[in-house]
Design a protein around this motif. Structure first.
Motif, mmCIF file in Angstrom:
data_model
loop_
_atom_site.group_PDB
_atom_site.id
_atom_site.type_symbol
_atom_site.label_atom_id
_atom_site.label_comp_id
_atom_site.label_asym_id
_atom_site.label_seq_id
_atom_site.Cartn_x
_atom_site.Cartn_y
_atom_site.Cartn_z
ATOM 1 N N VAL A 48 0.847 -1.200 0.000
ATOM 2 C CA VAL A 48 0.000 0.000 0.000
ATOM 3 C C VAL A 48 0.881 1.248 0.000
ATOM 4 O O VAL A 48 0.404 2.346 0.269
ATOM 5 N N GLY A 49 2.170 1.090 -0.295
ATOM 6 C CA GLY A 49 3.100 2.206 -0.231
ATOM 7 C C GLY A 49 3.065 3.062 -1.482
ATOM 8 O O GLY A 49 2.198 2.916 -2.351
ATOM 9 N N THR A 50 4.048 3.984 -1.570
ATOM 10 C CA THR A 50 4.131 4.877 -2.723
ATOM 11 C C THR A 50 5.156 4.395 -3.744
ATOM 12 O O THR A 50 4.948 4.516 -4.943
ATOM 13 N N GLY A 51 6.290 3.833 -3.283
ATOM 14 C CA GLY A 51 7.324 3.369 -4.210
ATOM 15 C C GLY A 51 7.066 1.970 -4.716
ATOM 16 O O GLY A 51 7.096 1.704 -5.914
ATOM 17 N N ASN A 52 6.823 1.041 -3.781
ATOM 18 C CA ASN A 52 6.495 -0.356 -4.117
ATOM 19 C C ASN A 52 7.544 -1.010 -5.014
ATOM 20 O O ASN A 52 7.211 -1.772 -5.924
ATOM 21 N N ASP A 53 8.808 -0.731 -4.754
ATOM 22 C CA ASP A 53 9.861 -1.249 -5.625
ATOM 23 C C ASP A 53 10.170 -2.717 -5.373
ATOM 24 O O ASP A 53 10.517 -3.444 -6.299
ATOM 25 N N TRP A 54 10.070 -3.161 -4.122
ATOM 26 C CA TRP A 54 10.381 -4.560 -3.829
ATOM 27 C C TRP A 54 9.412 -5.501 -4.548
ATOM 28 O O TRP A 54 9.828 -6.512 -5.112
ATOM 29 N N ILE A 55 8.120 -5.200 -4.559
ATOM 30 C CA ILE A 55 7.152 -6.097 -5.190
ATOM 31 C C ILE A 55 7.346 -6.164 -6.695
ATOM 32 O O ILE A 55 7.001 -7.164 -7.325
ATOM 33 N N ARG A 56 7.880 -5.105 -7.309
ATOM 34 C CA ARG A 56 8.111 -5.122 -8.757
ATOM 35 C C ARG A 56 9.066 -6.248 -9.135
ATOM 36 O O ARG A 56 8.931 -6.868 -10.191
ATOM 37 N N MET A 57 10.043 -6.482 -8.284
ATOM 38 C CA MET A 57 11.051 -7.503 -8.569
ATOM 39 C C MET A 57 10.421 -8.883 -8.702
ATOM 40 O O MET A 57 10.860 -9.704 -9.505
ATOM 41 N N GLY A 76 22.417 -3.086 -4.681
ATOM 42 C CA GLY A 76 21.164 -3.778 -4.483
ATOM 43 C C GLY A 76 21.158 -5.277 -4.612
ATOM 44 O O GLY A 76 22.003 -5.891 -5.269
ATOM 45 N N ILE A 77 20.134 -5.830 -3.965
ATOM 46 C CA ILE A 77 19.677 -7.197 -4.152
ATOM 47 C C ILE A 77 18.679 -7.214 -5.305
ATOM 48 O O ILE A 77 18.651 -8.119 -6.122
ATOM 49 N N GLY A 78 17.819 -6.177 -5.336
ATOM 50 C CA GLY A 78 16.781 -6.065 -6.347
ATOM 51 C C GLY A 78 17.138 -5.097 -7.452
ATOM 52 O O GLY A 78 18.214 -4.492 -7.460
ATOM 53 N N LYS A 79 16.207 -4.945 -8.383
ATOM 54 C CA LYS A 79 16.440 -4.141 -9.575
ATOM 55 C C LYS A 79 15.967 -2.698 -9.446
ATOM 56 O O LYS A 79 16.521 -1.804 -10.078
ATOM 57 N N PHE A 80 14.913 -2.456 -8.647
ATOM 58 C CA PHE A 80 14.178 -1.196 -8.720
ATOM 59 C C PHE A 80 14.348 -0.353 -7.454
ATOM 60 O O PHE A 80 14.420 -0.877 -6.343
ATOM 61 N N ASN A 81 14.337 0.965 -7.642
ATOM 62 C CA ASN A 81 14.182 1.914 -6.540
ATOM 63 C C ASN A 81 13.584 3.200 -7.097
ATOM 64 O O ASN A 81 13.391 3.334 -8.309
ATOM 65 N N GLY A 82 13.248 4.118 -6.202
ATOM 66 C CA GLY A 82 12.715 5.403 -6.651
ATOM 67 C C GLY A 82 11.402 5.317 -7.376
ATOM 68 O O GLY A 82 11.105 6.135 -8.241
ATOM 69 N N GLY A 83 10.575 4.310 -7.073
ATOM 70 C CA GLY A 83 9.266 4.207 -7.693
ATOM 71 C C GLY A 83 9.288 3.699 -9.118
ATOM 72 O O GLY A 83 8.523 4.176 -9.960
#
Length: 329
Positions: A108-117, A223-230
């Motif tokens: 329910v956050g604003t960036g949600n970068d972890w779930i994108r991965m 990073g571990i993941g690919k995305f940050n900053g929304g």
């Protein structure tokens, strides 16, 4: 190391989940949408006990208490920062190994970068379907040592850390106290304002004890993941269970270089930009003069000197089935 995935459900069907709700995540969506999310969990036969966070790092405290009480399944209703707190709770508690606890995220956050991965949908019903299906994945984390108030601190990173410009954006948000009120609008405005105000810093970077960079640096992501900053793909080559940290280094850049290459920040081709360098390793050390701030998963912490050490496949998370199918292809 080659990535490894699981191809079958690993969560018991009758498991009771401890639900940690961040009521201020997503500018209040955590509170507003919880009744709907709770109903969907019940409708899907997911047993739960929910607790709302009341202050910063409360999710860490709740994670420790839940594991001590016997819970081995935790649902995070929040954003990347809430997940960061829960992961750190896994390493504070001493009852079980971190990989014996399963974590799911309903974002329910604003960036949600972890779930994108992991291809986890933002639609609540679909995210809950992934929890019910029970497919899990053991991802890497990074132990991060940094300086704060002249003391060495250690935190654990589940997604991406930023230094230089990335951390300066978060610092501006905190100073202006906009993050919780305006959400993504505030973040984008802070990115623009910070870009023109931020100064590059002299940085030294060692990867696996080898000096790979000694020059001015505008920004850096580890990073571990690919995305940050929304949704920015600063680390498009990252694999979450390969035992390696990915590093993206951005040398001093003018605004017109960004304007004409903005699409490359989102489509996975950032490394085709001449000002960007890439590296991988299990251990990263960073020194700078003057010191430069650090943010992990959107949370501003201390400053350089900083050291990252990968912890291979130590956190078990619920993922979308399609993520596992893509990983195997």
């Amino acid at each position: 190391m080659r990535p490894q995935t699981l191809d079958r459900p690993t969560v018991e069907g009758d498991a009771k989940w401890f639900v940690i709700v961040n009521p201020i995540a997503g500018s209040g969506k955590g509170l507003d949408d919880y009744p709907l999310i709770s109903k969907l969990l019940r409708d899907n036969g997911i047993r739960q006990e929910a607790v709302f966070t009341e202050h910063k790092y409360h999710a860490t405290e709740l994670t420790v208490s839940a594991i001590d009480a016997g819970y081995r399944h935790i649902i995070v209703i929040g954003g990347d920062g809430t997940l960061y707190e829960v992961v750190n709770g896994l390493y504070i508690q001493k009852k079980v190994a971190p990989d014996e606890v399963t974590i799911a995220v309903i974002s329910v956050g604003t960036g949600n970068d972890w779930i994108r991965m992991y291809g986890i949908p933002r639609r609540y019903s679909e995210a809950i379907r992934a929890i019910k299906e029970g497919y899990t994945f053991l991802q890497d984390v990074a132990a991060v040592e940094y300086e704060e108030a002249h003391f060495r601190q250690t935190r654990y990173m589940a997604n991406v850390a930023g230094l230089g410009y990335d951390a300066a954006v978060i610092r501006r948000l905190q100073r202006q106290q906009l993050k919780k009120h305006l959400g993504r609008t505030a973040y984008l405005w802070s990115m623009v304002r910070t870009f023109f105000a931020h100064k590059s810093t002299g940085v030294k970077i060692w990867v696996d004890d080898r000096l790979i960079y000694n020059d001015l640096l505008f920004s850096m992501a580890i990073g571990i993941g690919k995305f940050n900053g929304g949704g920015v793909q600063q680390l498009p080559e990252a694999v979450a269970d390969d035992g390696l940290l990915d590093i993206t280094m951005i040398r001093p850049v003018h605004w017109w270089h960004v304007i004409f290459r903005i699409r490359r920040l989102f489509n996975g081709t950032i490394y085709s930009i001449g000002h960007v360098q890439y590296a991988q390793g299990q251990k990263i050390r960073i020194e700078s003069s003057p010191e430069t701030p650090l943010e992990i998963d959107g949370e501003l912490l201390g400053a350089t000197p900083i050291e990252f050490n990968v912890r291979h496949r130590e956190v078990r998370v619920i993922v979308n089935r399609s993520f596992l199918e893509r990983a195997k292809s």
